[in-house]
Design a protein around this motif. Structure first.
Motif, PDB file in Angstrom:
ATOM      1  N   GLU A 158       5.691 -12.361  -4.832  1.00 22.03           N
ATOM      2  CA  GLU A 158       5.987 -12.611  -3.429  1.00 22.03           C
ATOM      3  C   GLU A 158       7.367 -12.073  -3.060  1.00 22.03           C
ATOM      4  O   GLU A 158       7.547 -11.473  -1.994  1.00 22.03           O
ATOM      5  N   LEU A 159       8.346 -12.277  -3.940  1.00 20.43           N
ATOM      6  CA  LEU A 159       9.680 -11.736  -3.686  1.00 20.43           C
ATOM      7  C   LEU A 159       9.661 -10.208  -3.659  1.00 20.43           C
ATOM      8  O   LEU A 159      10.295  -9.585  -2.798  1.00 20.43           O
ATOM      9  N   ARG A 160       8.928  -9.620  -4.594  1.00 20.28           N
ATOM     10  CA  ARG A 160       8.838  -8.155  -4.629  1.00 20.28           C
ATOM     11  C   ARG A 160       8.134  -7.631  -3.380  1.00 20.28           C
ATOM     12  O   ARG A 160       8.527  -6.609  -2.817  1.00 20.28           O
ATOM     13  N   CYS A 161       7.098  -8.336  -2.942  1.00 19.40           N
ATOM     14  CA  CYS A 161       6.384  -7.939  -1.730  1.00 19.40           C
ATOM     15  C   CYS A 161       7.308  -7.995  -0.519  1.00 19.40           C
ATOM     16  O   CYS A 161       7.294  -7.097   0.328  1.00 19.40           O
ATOM     17  N   LYS A 162       8.109  -9.043  -0.427  1.00 25.32           N
ATOM     18  CA  LYS A 162       9.056  -9.168   0.677  1.00 25.32           C
ATOM     19  C   LYS A 162      10.066  -8.029   0.642  1.00 25.32           C
ATOM     20  O   LYS A 162      10.387  -7.423   1.676  1.00 25.32           O
ATOM     21  N   ASN A 163      10.562  -7.697  -0.559  1.00 25.52           N
ATOM     22  CA  ASN A 163      11.516  -6.609  -0.706  1.00 25.52           C
ATOM     23  C   ASN A 163      10.883  -5.275  -0.309  1.00 25.52           C
ATOM     24  O   ASN A 163      11.492  -4.481   0.416  1.00 25.52           O
ATOM     25  N   LEU A 164       9.667  -5.040  -0.768  1.00 25.79           N
ATOM     26  CA  LEU A 164       8.990  -3.792  -0.434  1.00 25.79           C
ATOM     27  C   LEU A 164       8.654  -3.709   1.051  1.00 25.79           C
ATOM     28  O   LEU A 164       8.692  -2.624   1.636  1.00 25.79           O
ATOM     29  N   SER A 165       8.354  -4.835   1.669  1.00 20.61           N
ATOM     30  CA  SER A 165       8.090  -4.839   3.114  1.00 20.61           C
ATOM     31  C   SER A 165       9.343  -4.458   3.890  1.00 20.61           C
ATOM     32  O   SER A 165       9.271  -3.688   4.858  1.00 20.61           O
ATOM     33  N   CYS A 166      10.480  -4.971   3.452  1.00 17.26           N
ATOM     34  CA  CYS A 166      11.743  -4.603   4.107  1.00 17.26           C
ATOM     35  C   CYS A 166      12.026  -3.117   3.927  1.00 17.26           C
ATOM     36  O   CYS A 166      12.425  -2.435   4.880  1.00 17.26           O
ATOM     37  N   ARG A 167      11.820  -2.623   2.715  1.00 19.80           N
ATOM     38  CA  ARG A 167      12.050  -1.196   2.470  1.00 19.80           C
ATOM     39  C   ARG A 167      11.092  -0.335   3.279  1.00 19.80           C
ATOM     40  O   ARG A 167      11.469   0.721   3.793  1.00 19.80           O
TER      41      ARG A 167
END
Length: 87
Positions: free
Chosen positions: A42-51
């Motif tokens: 979930e944290l990685r998904c949030k980071n990738l969404s921001c990127r």
């Protein structure tokens, strides 16, 4: 003789109960690891969404810049086409 059978039966049932407890602890550990992995994802998904949103805004800015440059280049091409037709 019946006493030995009952002792054997009780020990085998105790062994089965022990195996069930071990399996329960194993499933609990798997559940904790899966929850931890899900949180990481979930944290990685949030980071990738921001990127991704940052990349989309940069692409939009670059497309605007390209379209602005094409307007200027398009005017020059029209002038050159007129010059070439006159020659």
């Amino acid at each position: 003789m019946l006493l030995y059978v009952l002792i054997g039966l009780s020990l085998s049932l105790a062994g089965v109960a022990g195996l069930q407890f071990m399996y329960m602890f194993y499933l609990d550990r798997l559940d904790k690891e899966r929850k931890k992995r899900l949180h990481e994802l979930e944290l990685r998904c949030k980071n990738l969404s921001c990127r991704l949103s940052d990349a989309e805004t940069r692409i939009a800015k670059q497309n605007d810049l390209i379209s602005a440059l094409e307007v200027y280049n398009g005017q020059d091409e029209e002038i050159w086409a007129d010059v070439l037709d006159e020659g």
